[in-house]
Design a protein around this motif. Structure first.
Motif, PDB file in Angstrom:
ATOM      1  N   GLN A  96       0.820  -1.210   0.000  1.00 47.01           N
ATOM      2  CA  GLN A  96       0.000   0.000   0.000  1.00 47.01           C
ATOM      3  C   GLN A  96       0.861   1.271   0.000  1.00 47.01           C
ATOM      4  OE1 GLN A  96      -3.362  -0.390  -0.236  1.00 47.01           O
ATOM      5  NE2 GLN A  96      -2.989  -2.602  -0.130  1.00 47.01           N
ATOM      6  N   ASN A  97       2.097   1.138   0.460  1.00 48.65           N
ATOM      7  CA  ASN A  97       2.923   2.331   0.679  1.00 48.65           C
ATOM      8  C   ASN A  97       4.139   2.419  -0.236  1.00 48.65           C
ATOM      9  OD1 ASN A  97       1.302   3.343   2.841  1.00 48.65           O
ATOM     10  ND2 ASN A  97       2.128   1.710   4.114  1.00 48.65           N
ATOM     11  N   GLY A 102       1.963  10.441  -0.966  1.00 46.76           N
ATOM     12  CA  GLY A 102       1.021  11.032  -0.011  1.00 46.76           C
ATOM     13  C   GLY A 102       1.715  11.400   1.283  1.00 46.76           C
ATOM     14  N   TRP A 103       2.570  10.514   1.762  1.00 49.91           N
ATOM     15  CA  TRP A 103       3.334  10.792   2.978  1.00 49.91           C
ATOM     16  C   TRP A 103       4.301  11.950   2.761  1.00 49.91           C
ATOM     17  CZ3 TRP A 103       4.995   5.100   4.433  1.00 49.91           C
ATOM     18  CH2 TRP A 103       3.924   4.472   5.093  1.00 49.91           C
ATOM     19  N   GLU A 106       2.452  15.122   2.856  1.00 51.69           N
ATOM     20  CA  GLU A 106       2.073  15.390   4.246  1.00 51.69           C
ATOM     21  C   GLU A 106       3.234  16.019   5.029  1.00 51.69           C
ATOM     22  OE1 GLU A 106       1.666  12.593   8.187  1.00 51.69           O
ATOM     23  OE2 GLU A 106       0.737  11.837   6.340  1.00 51.69           O
ATOM     24  N   GLU A 144      -4.761   4.112  -1.000  1.00 51.53           N
ATOM     25  CA  GLU A 144      -5.664   5.265  -1.151  1.00 51.53           C
ATOM     26  C   GLU A 144      -5.051   6.521  -0.525  1.00 51.53           C
ATOM     27  OE1 GLU A 144      -8.920   7.609  -1.949  1.00 51.53           O
ATOM     28  OE2 GLU A 144      -9.001   5.464  -2.417  1.00 51.53           O
ATOM     29  N   HIS A 145      -4.406   6.354   0.632  1.00 55.27           N
ATOM     30  CA  HIS A 145      -3.832   7.489   1.359  1.00 55.27           C
ATOM     31  C   HIS A 145      -2.565   8.028   0.695  1.00 55.27           C
ATOM     32  CE1 HIS A 145      -1.962   3.791   2.688  1.00 55.27           C
ATOM     33  NE2 HIS A 145      -0.948   4.472   3.187  1.00 55.27           N
ATOM     34  N   GLN A 146      -2.039   7.312  -0.286  1.00 51.67           N
ATOM     35  CA  GLN A 146      -0.853   7.785  -0.998  1.00 51.67           C
ATOM     36  C   GLN A 146      -1.212   8.506  -2.297  1.00 51.67           C
ATOM     37  OE1 GLN A 146       1.751   7.888   0.581  1.00 51.67           O
ATOM     38  NE2 GLN A 146       2.076   6.082   1.846  1.00 51.67           N
TER      39      GLN A 146
END
Length: 215
Positions: A96-97, A102-103, A106, A144-146
């Motif tokens: 996922q990462n 995304g990170w 952030e 999704e968060h990336q």
């Protein structure tokens, strides 16, 4: 040996571009460049570039930022090898990462996106599409968060690319006084359905104010 190489580069005012795909390769770069900065007393101003950063970890990002380092992500891995990474290489959780833009966003880290010819030939429209959608060949959303906003993906292949090469004062955005390097597209990537970005066509390419391609 690696630390001494970085020391020599810093002392000669040379920016380094280092291939770091796995998390331990990223760790070696960070450890050795941090030591080189400690030895020389400077070096963060040289914008060292971390190439690929496929498995860059969240806990490493503050150190990336502190070094002024620029991750350049080979994000097409998500599209073309994401299913393999999910099923066999990293497993469902770590996959996922991969290419964690995304990170990076952030953390306020400036980053770029690239392809890796001849593995994947240059196609920055596709790079933007994959950064925004993060869908694998099977249609699975990988991280999704990336996902990042369209404008951030555009910056990653324009103004951030110029910054990576110390050319942000002359290239990378359409502003008075800058070199007229730009493309005209058939659709607006900021307003169309994000799933359709990869189908955008270049109508005209302008370099130094001169048209060098027209569809």
């Amino acid at each position: 040996v690696v630390t001494q190489y970085f020391v020599d580069c810093i002392n000669m005012n040379i920016q380094v571009h280092v291939h770091v795909n796995g998390d331990e390769a990223c760790e070696q770069f960070l450890r050795c460049y941090e030591k080189a900065v400690e030895i020389t007393g400077h070096g963060t101003e040289l914008r060292p570039v971390m190439v690929h950063c496929q498995a860059l970890r969240y806990d490493q990002l503050d150190r990336v930022k502190a070094l002024g380092a620029i991750p350049t992500f080979f994000n097409d891995h998500v599209r073309f090898w994401g299913d393999l990474h999910h099923d066999e290489v990293f497993g469902p959780e770590r996959a996922q990462n991969i290419s964690p833009m995304g990170w990076a966003l952030e953390k306020g880290i400036r980053f770029t996106i690239h392809q890796d010819p001849p593995v994947k030939m240059p196609n920055q429209i596709l790079a933007i599409h994959n950064a925004v959608n993060r869908k694998t060949e099977s249609g699975r959303v990988l991280g999704e968060h990336q996902r990042i906003p369209v404008m951030e993906a555009i910056k990653a292949v324009t103004i951030n690319g110029a910054y990576q090469y110390f050319e942000e004062d002359t290239k990378g955005s359409i502003e008075e006084g800058k070199i007229a390097d730009l493309v005209i597209l058939d659709k607006n990537p900021l307003t169309i359905d994000k799933e359709d970005i990869e189908n955008i066509k270049v109508l005209e390419t302008i370099k130094d104010g001169n048209t060098i391609f027209k569809a």
